[in-house]
Scaffold this motif. Sequence first.
Motif, PDB file in Angstrom:
ATOM      1  N   MET A 467       0.829  -1.207   0.000  1.00 32.46           N
ATOM      2  CA  MET A 467       0.000   0.000   0.000  1.00 32.46           C
ATOM      3  C   MET A 467       0.864   1.258   0.000  1.00 32.46           C
ATOM      4  N   ILE A 468       1.941   1.261   0.789  1.00 35.72           N
ATOM      5  CA  ILE A 468       2.864   2.410   0.811  1.00 35.72           C
ATOM      6  C   ILE A 468       3.411   2.662  -0.593  1.00 35.72           C
ATOM      7  N   ALA A 469       3.797   1.587  -1.282  1.00 31.40           N
ATOM      8  CA  ALA A 469       4.324   1.720  -2.650  1.00 31.40           C
ATOM      9  C   ALA A 469       3.267   2.326  -3.570  1.00 31.40           C
ATOM     10  N   LYS A 470       2.014   1.927  -3.385  1.00 34.19           N
ATOM     11  CA  LYS A 470       0.938   2.469  -4.223  1.00 34.19           C
ATOM     12  C   LYS A 470       0.669   3.945  -3.883  1.00 34.19           C
ATOM     13  N   LEU A 471       0.774   4.288  -2.613  1.00 34.91           N
ATOM     14  CA  LEU A 471       0.550   5.688  -2.220  1.00 34.91           C
ATOM     15  C   LEU A 471       1.634   6.603  -2.799  1.00 34.91           C
ATOM     16  N   MET A 509       5.298   9.704   6.877  1.00 37.33           N
ATOM     17  CA  MET A 509       4.944   9.365   8.254  1.00 37.33           C
ATOM     18  C   MET A 509       4.455   7.915   8.350  1.00 37.33           C
ATOM     19  N   ALA A 510       3.566   7.520   7.454  1.00 38.71           N
ATOM     20  CA  ALA A 510       3.027   6.156   7.498  1.00 38.71           C
ATOM     21  C   ALA A 510       4.132   5.128   7.283  1.00 38.71           C
ATOM     22  N   TYR A 539      -2.360   3.998  11.735  1.00 33.11           N
ATOM     23  CA  TYR A 539      -1.906   5.244  11.098  1.00 33.11           C
ATOM     24  C   TYR A 539      -2.031   5.149   9.579  1.00 33.11           C
ATOM     25  N   LEU A 540      -1.615   4.025   9.019  1.00 35.42           N
ATOM     26  CA  LEU A 540      -1.684   3.848   7.570  1.00 35.42           C
ATOM     27  C   LEU A 540      -3.124   3.935   7.072  1.00 35.42           C
ATOM     28  N   TYR A 541      -4.040   3.340   7.805  1.00 38.83           N
ATOM     29  CA  TYR A 541      -5.460   3.390   7.427  1.00 38.83           C
ATOM     30  C   TYR A 541      -5.915   4.844   7.265  1.00 38.83           C
ATOM     31  N   HIS A 542      -5.558   5.695   8.218  1.00 43.81           N
ATOM     32  CA  HIS A 542      -5.923   7.112   8.127  1.00 43.81           C
ATOM     33  C   HIS A 542      -5.193   7.798   6.973  1.00 43.81           C
ATOM     34  N   ALA A 543      -3.926   7.440   6.780  1.00 48.63           N
ATOM     35  CA  ALA A 543      -3.136   8.047   5.707  1.00 48.63           C
ATOM     36  C   ALA A 543      -3.763   7.771   4.346  1.00 48.63           C
ATOM     37  N   VAL A 544      -4.247   6.562   4.155  1.00 49.03           N
ATOM     38  CA  VAL A 544      -4.899   6.196   2.884  1.00 49.03           C
ATOM     39  C   VAL A 544      -6.107   7.096   2.641  1.00 49.03           C
TER      40      VAL A 544
END
Length: 602
Positions: A467-471, A509-510, A539-544
């Motif tokens: 998911m980080i890579a996709k963001l 941050m995520a 945290y990642l859930y909110h970042a998305v």
Amino acid sequence: MSTDTAKKDLLRGGQFLVKETKSEDVFTPEDFNEEQKMMRDSVKEFVEREVWPHKERFEQKDYALTEEVMRKAGELGFLGVAVPEEYDGLGMGFVSTMLVCDYISGATGSLATAFGAHTGIGTMPITLYGTEEQKKKYVPKLATGEWFGAYCLTEPGAGSDANSGKTKAVLSDDGKYYSISGQKMWISNAGFANVFIVFARIEDDKNITGFIVENDPENGITFGEEEKKLGIHSSSTRQVFFNDTKVPVENMLSERGNGFKIAMNALNVGRIKLAAASLDAQRRVTDLSVKYANDRVQFNTPISKFGAIKSKLAEMATSTYVGEAAAYRAAKNIEDRINIRLEEGNSHSEAELKGVEEYAIECSILKVACSEDVQNCSDEGIQVFGGMGFSADTPIESAWRDARIARIYEGTNEINRMLAVGMLVKKAMKGHVDLLGPAMKVGEELTGIPSMDKPDFSKLFAEEKDMIAKLKKVFLMVAGSAVQKFGPKLEENQQLLLAASDILIEVYMAESGILRAEKNAKRFGEESQAEEIAMAKLYLYHAVDIINTKAKEGIVSFAEGDEQKMMLMGLKRFTKYTNMPNVVELRNKIAEKLTSENKYCF
């Protein structure tokens, strides 16, 4: 590790966006060495003895107390952590300077401001830009707390536009001194400073010049009354007036016209240190809120048992944990870059300046993220306390007021958001960060056929890292298209820049939270890190969600027709979970750990 190996492995500033970072390559608070742990514990003990018991006095505008505590901090060496040993400092690394700034700042914003102004913008410009004579004369006194420093940059008409100051410096006929005349405002430590870093314009120079000015009331220096402020009540903040103040020519700091550069580089350090200064405030507010929630009984039940309160406590702890992860990740990158330059033969000053400048993007990201998190954390703290939280009899009320200035200090958060994206684009243009290649690949991916292969998410954080890579692709898609469309005029589209910056901030941050939790799970075991893993995922859930919203805002502001439709479809693909996390379950897990330990325990 050789310098060549270190340089090869160490990402440049901004490269986190286009290169994968392995968890074993990041530094976390769990990596503090014994010396750093001892320093942390010494600072914590000092604050519990000299600061926290006197919280009420700090709220009653006891400026003398702030000066007294600062002097004691100097006697213990805390003011000289970043100062080389030859100038009576401790000569410790960048991570250690962050650590001291972190733990000395949480009890009251008044001391945090005095400490930051003195050690950062009061002392550092001389340490990094001064001549050897200037360093020997001033830095030992500043490092030990014998003298205190202040920084005179802001003027009534020159705030964010710092280089537009009207203060003048006129060379005497005999060429021995400059006469400085002008008005400076919002000067922290002005009431007890012995030396000022003053910025003034010589003749019609394009850029301002820095000067070291000793505080002498018989030399045309006068002060306004102490400012009445929302928070940081015992931080001395006054206007300073210079009326033909004579300054020897040998007190010019660096070269003529170099003042704006000094100011900007000082701000880079100030930004990451401000992020550090926000961390212990969050820990303390979370601590107080957990204890209160455990003690406060309503309907025959501690309020910590209620889902609404669990949610708040979990979110407060999560932002603190991720802020720590990101701040110390960047601090170690800066320290490593400084050490590489020292090994290459750079002077201490040059190595530190260039080391911090390399990660100016990360410094701006951290300043924004941590200053907003500490405000949100203290706001939720008030809510947990309910009516008592609104009372000045509890420390939560002052924590909320003190937190508010952090979004304005060191360049407002709006300016730092735009700076982060602007600096990244400039790095790309200089070839320091390859944004074009990855952005083109994302463009090709948008027009290509999506892969039908099902990824293997069986390993810890496999889906989250995917998911980080996709963001990161979301940022490249939005920013890449925006740069193509607007070119140099991109900086005129401030709302688009703000949206792109929020994407950049949340990615960094995520990712930092995920990497910290992954590294610790590998070395301490997943079971022992269950709550930390939950925080990283939360945290990642909110970042998305934030990235999804901000990307839409950006896309519809400049793309139309088929292009817009294609980008929105890409956004949907890049922000889609395969296995959506159970957010309520994550929050409950975190909150139960906090309430069982009765403190912030991470």
